[in-house]
Design a protein around this motif. Structure first.
Motif, PDB file in Angstrom:
ATOM      1  N   ILE A  55       0.852  -1.189   0.000  1.00 14.28           N
ATOM      2  CA  ILE A  55       0.000   0.000   0.000  1.00 14.28           C
ATOM      3  C   ILE A  55       0.892   1.245   0.000  1.00 14.28           C
ATOM      4  CG2 ILE A  55      -1.973  -1.062   1.186  1.00 14.28           C
ATOM      5  CD1 ILE A  55      -1.085   0.384   3.738  1.00 14.28           C
ATOM      6  N   GLU A  56       0.340   2.337  -0.517  1.00 12.90           N
ATOM      7  CA  GLU A  56       1.024   3.627  -0.463  1.00 12.90           C
ATOM      8  C   GLU A  56      -0.032   4.703  -0.296  1.00 12.90           C
ATOM      9  OE1 GLU A  56       4.320   6.350  -2.785  1.00 12.90           O
ATOM     10  OE2 GLU A  56       3.288   4.810  -3.945  1.00 12.90           O
ATOM     11  N   GLY A  57       0.228   5.627   0.610  1.00 15.75           N
ATOM     12  CA  GLY A  57      -0.657   6.762   0.816  1.00 15.75           C
ATOM     13  C   GLY A  57      -0.089   8.006   0.154  1.00 15.75           C
ATOM     14  N   LEU A  58      -0.923   8.691  -0.609  1.00 15.25           N
ATOM     15  CA  LEU A  58      -0.518   9.930  -1.270  1.00 15.25           C
ATOM     16  C   LEU A  58      -1.408  11.068  -0.797  1.00 15.25           C
ATOM     17  CD1 LEU A  58      -0.115   8.617  -4.933  1.00 15.25           C
ATOM     18  CD2 LEU A  58       1.677   8.959  -3.224  1.00 15.25           C
ATOM     19  N   TRP A  59      -0.796  12.224  -0.559  1.00 13.06           N
ATOM     20  CA  TRP A  59      -1.584  13.391  -0.184  1.00 13.06           C
ATOM     21  C   TRP A  59      -2.375  13.856  -1.387  1.00 13.06           C
ATOM     22  CZ3 TRP A  59      -2.642  14.305   4.544  1.00 13.06           C
ATOM     23  CH2 TRP A  59      -1.749  13.958   5.545  1.00 13.06           C
ATOM     24  N   ALA A  60      -3.571  14.345  -1.119  1.00 13.80           N
ATOM     25  CA  ALA A  60      -4.449  14.786  -2.193  1.00 13.80           C
ATOM     26  C   ALA A  60      -5.336  15.921  -1.692  1.00 13.80           C
ATOM     27  CB  ALA A  60      -5.316  13.619  -2.681  1.00 13.80           C
ATOM     28  N   ALA A  68     -10.443  13.313  -5.590  1.00 15.76           N
ATOM     29  CA  ALA A  68      -9.353  14.133  -5.062  1.00 15.76           C
ATOM     30  C   ALA A  68      -8.251  14.237  -6.110  1.00 15.76           C
ATOM     31  CB  ALA A  68      -8.801  13.516  -3.776  1.00 15.76           C
ATOM     32  N   SER A  69      -7.484  15.318  -6.034  1.00 14.05           N
ATOM     33  CA  SER A  69      -6.352  15.553  -6.915  1.00 14.05           C
ATOM     34  C   SER A  69      -5.064  15.195  -6.169  1.00 14.05           C
ATOM     35  CB  SER A  69      -6.317  17.021  -7.344  1.00 14.05           C
ATOM     36  OG  SER A  69      -5.172  17.291  -8.104  1.00 14.05           O
ATOM     37  N   VAL A  70      -4.282  14.281  -6.732  1.00 18.41           N
ATOM     38  CA  VAL A  70      -3.048  13.802  -6.098  1.00 18.41           C
ATOM     39  C   VAL A  70      -2.056  14.954  -6.001  1.00 18.41           C
ATOM     40  CG1 VAL A  70      -1.110  12.197  -6.331  1.00 18.41           C
ATOM     41  CG2 VAL A  70      -3.428  11.450  -6.916  1.00 18.41           C
ATOM     42  N   GLU A  71      -1.467  15.124  -4.818  1.00 20.83           N
ATOM     43  CA  GLU A  71      -0.590  16.261  -4.558  1.00 20.83           C
ATOM     44  C   GLU A  71       0.881  15.904  -4.375  1.00 20.83           C
ATOM     45  OE1 GLU A  71      -1.500  19.485  -4.602  1.00 20.83           O
ATOM     46  OE2 GLU A  71      -3.522  18.856  -5.155  1.00 20.83           O
ATOM     47  N   ASN A  72       1.223  14.639  -4.418  1.00 25.37           N
ATOM     48  CA  ASN A  72       2.646  14.303  -4.366  1.00 25.37           C
ATOM     49  C   ASN A  72       2.949  13.123  -5.278  1.00 25.37           C
ATOM     50  OD1 ASN A  72       1.347  12.820  -2.098  1.00 25.37           O
ATOM     51  ND2 ASN A  72       3.397  12.083  -1.682  1.00 25.37           N
ATOM     52  N   CYS A  73       4.226  12.895  -5.458  1.00 21.67           N
ATOM     53  CA  CYS A  73       4.731  11.927  -6.421  1.00 21.67           C
ATOM     54  C   CYS A  73       4.787  10.531  -5.781  1.00 21.67           C
ATOM     55  CB  CYS A  73       6.122  12.397  -6.811  1.00 21.67           C
ATOM     56  SG  CYS A  73       6.636  11.979  -8.437  1.00 21.67           S
ATOM     57  N   ASP A  78       2.073   2.441  -9.395  1.00 21.35           N
ATOM     58  CA  ASP A  78       2.222   2.699 -10.825  1.00 21.35           C
ATOM     59  C   ASP A  78       0.926   3.280 -11.381  1.00 21.35           C
ATOM     60  OD1 ASP A  78       4.816   1.687 -10.919  1.00 21.35           O
ATOM     61  OD2 ASP A  78       4.136  -0.347 -11.360  1.00 21.35           O
ATOM     62  N   GLY A  79       1.051   4.004 -12.505  1.00 22.76           N
ATOM     63  CA  GLY A  79      -0.121   4.467 -13.227  1.00 22.76           C
ATOM     64  C   GLY A  79      -0.778   5.720 -12.685  1.00 22.76           C
ATOM     65  N   VAL A  80      -0.126   6.419 -11.776  1.00 24.42           N
ATOM     66  CA  VAL A  80      -0.692   7.663 -11.240  1.00 24.42           C
ATOM     67  C   VAL A  80       0.436   8.683 -11.116  1.00 24.42           C
ATOM     68  CG1 VAL A  80      -0.465   7.072  -8.780  1.00 24.42           C
ATOM     69  CG2 VAL A  80      -2.248   8.641  -9.498  1.00 24.42           C
ATOM     70  N   ALA A  81       0.087   9.957 -11.364  1.00 20.99           N
ATOM     71  CA  ALA A  81       1.068  11.039 -11.288  1.00 20.99           C
ATOM     72  C   ALA A  81       0.487  12.196 -10.487  1.00 20.99           C
ATOM     73  CB  ALA A  81       1.440  11.518 -12.696  1.00 20.99           C
ATOM     74  N   GLU A  82       1.369  13.023  -9.987  1.00 23.52           N
ATOM     75  CA  GLU A  82       0.960  14.229  -9.278  1.00 23.52           C
ATOM     76  C   GLU A  82       0.028  15.029 -10.188  1.00 23.52           C
ATOM     77  OE1 GLU A  82       3.138  17.993  -7.065  1.00 23.52           O
ATOM     78  OE2 GLU A  82       4.348  16.472  -8.064  1.00 23.52           O
ATOM     79  N   GLY A  83      -1.086  15.476  -9.629  1.00 22.01           N
ATOM     80  CA  GLY A  83      -2.060  16.257 -10.388  1.00 22.01           C
ATOM     81  C   GLY A  83      -3.202  15.445 -10.963  1.00 22.01           C
ATOM     82  N   ASP A  84      -3.067  14.112 -11.013  1.00 27.60           N
ATOM     83  CA  ASP A  84      -4.159  13.270 -11.503  1.00 27.60           C
ATOM     84  C   ASP A  84      -5.332  13.331 -10.534  1.00 27.60           C
ATOM     85  OD1 ASP A  84      -2.479  12.499 -13.557  1.00 27.60           O
ATOM     86  OD2 ASP A  84      -2.261  10.418 -12.886  1.00 27.60           O
ATOM     87  N   VAL A  85      -6.529  13.183 -11.067  1.00 23.65           N
ATOM     88  CA  VAL A  85      -7.732  13.138 -10.227  1.00 23.65           C
ATOM     89  C   VAL A  85      -8.149  11.682 -10.094  1.00 23.65           C
ATOM     90  CG1 VAL A  85     -10.156  13.836  -9.997  1.00 23.65           C
ATOM     91  CG2 VAL A  85      -8.461  15.463 -10.902  1.00 23.65           C
ATOM     92  N   VAL A  86      -8.304  11.248  -8.842  1.00 24.23           N
ATOM     93  CA  VAL A  86      -8.690   9.865  -8.564  1.00 24.23           C
ATOM     94  C   VAL A  86     -10.028   9.825  -7.829  1.00 24.23           C
ATOM     95  CG1 VAL A  86      -6.319   9.008  -8.505  1.00 24.23           C
ATOM     96  CG2 VAL A  86      -7.383   9.802  -6.390  1.00 24.23           C
ATOM     97  N   ARG A  87     -10.706   8.716  -8.002  1.00 28.55           N
ATOM     98  CA  ARG A  87     -11.939   8.445  -7.245  1.00 28.55           C
ATOM     99  C   ARG A  87     -11.551   7.540  -6.081  1.00 28.55           C
ATOM    100  NH1 ARG A  87     -16.382   9.804  -8.764  1.00 28.55           N
ATOM    101  NH2 ARG A  87     -15.959   9.735 -10.989  1.00 28.55           N
ATOM    102  N   TYR A  88     -12.190   7.762  -4.934  1.00 32.72           N
ATOM    103  CA  TYR A  88     -11.878   6.942  -3.761  1.00 32.72           C
ATOM    104  C   TYR A  88     -13.163   6.577  -3.022  1.00 32.72           C
ATOM    105  CZ  TYR A  88     -12.568  11.296  -1.169  1.00 32.72           C
ATOM    106  OH  TYR A  88     -13.109  12.455  -0.656  1.00 32.72           O
ATOM    107  N   ARG A  89     -13.041   5.547  -2.204  1.00 36.52           N
ATOM    108  CA  ARG A  89     -14.110   5.144  -1.280  1.00 36.52           C
ATOM    109  C   ARG A  89     -13.558   5.245   0.124  1.00 36.52           C
ATOM    110  NH1 ARG A  89     -15.528   0.383  -4.761  1.00 36.52           N
ATOM    111  NH2 ARG A  89     -17.088   1.220  -6.150  1.00 36.52           N
ATOM    112  N   VAL A  99     -10.012   3.963  -5.995  1.00 41.74           N
ATOM    113  CA  VAL A  99     -10.725   2.929  -6.746  1.00 41.74           C
ATOM    114  C   VAL A  99     -10.617   3.146  -8.252  1.00 41.74           C
ATOM    115  CG1 VAL A  99     -12.322   2.327  -4.886  1.00 41.74           C
ATOM    116  CG2 VAL A  99     -12.944   4.132  -6.513  1.00 41.74           C
ATOM    117  N   GLY A 100     -10.049   4.272  -8.676  1.00 42.49           N
ATOM    118  CA  GLY A 100      -9.892   4.484 -10.113  1.00 42.49           C
ATOM    119  C   GLY A 100      -9.414   5.879 -10.445  1.00 42.49           C
TER     120      GLY A 100
END
Length: 188
Positions: A55-60, A68-73, A78-89, A99-100
């Motif tokens: 697991i890895e926790g990223l600030w958003a 939420a918008s990912v705020e760190n690297c 894999d497959g996610v970058a700073e600034g990407d918008v993710v859906r969460y539960r 979740v995506g």
């Protein structure tokens, strides 16, 4: 000496708030500009021969009830970058689990590990210095494992970054991988 202020009639309503007091309307406007930071957790299968975490926790920055918008690297996901918008539960413990991907920022994530016996030694600062012309931001995993996770922003000189990364790999400065690349990255 200026005259002393006249006593205020208890029935008088002041038109200005007292110094240091913010009226409710102004406070609400200020609060609307405050972005709630949350930690979004990612779950993945650890790679063989790699770090054992799953697991890895990223600030958003929270955008909505489940986005939420990912705020760190990321170092591991894999497959996610700073600034990407993710859906969460949000689970019963209050943890926010990704979740995506909702939308890509166009940014790319690059991981660089200096070769200890190479000309840069174990120095993440030396690696960052070599790449400084491209303005890459990022973080260092730890002193014991000096891996850098870097963000190459959309619109950056991807061809130049790739050329320098390959040169550094070929000359024994570092190992690297692209954990999140866009079409613009791969086609550069």
């Amino acid at each position: 000496m200026p005259p002393a202020p006249a006593p205020t009639d208890p029935g008088t309503i002041r038109s200005e708030p007292a110094r240091g007091v913010i009226d409710e309307q102004r406070m609400m406007a200020l609060m609307e500009n405050v972005v709630e930071k949350i930690k979004v957790w990612f779950r993945f299968v650890p790679r063989e021969g790699w770090l054992p975490q799953d697991i890895e926790g990223l600030w958003a920055s929270k955008l909505g009830d489940d986005t939420a918008s990912v705020e760190n690297c990321p170092f591991l996901q894999d497959g996610v970058a700073e600034g990407d918008v993710v859906r969460y539960r949000t689970d019963s413990d209050g943890l926010h689990w990704a979740v995506g991907l909702v939308s890509s920022s166009g940014n790319c994530t690059i991981r660089v590990v200096p070769v200890p016996t190479g000309p840069l030694g174990r120095s993440p600062q030396a690696v960052h210095q070599r790449l400084s012309e491209f303005g890459l931001g990022g973080e260092v995993f730890s002193e014991d494992f000096p891996m850098l996770s870097l963000t190459a922003e959309a619109g950056a000189d991807f061809a130049g970054i790739k050329a320098l990364l390959n040169r550094g790999r070929d000359e024994g400065w570092w190992h690297y991988e692209v954990s999140c690349g866009t079409d613009a990255w791969w086609n550069a």
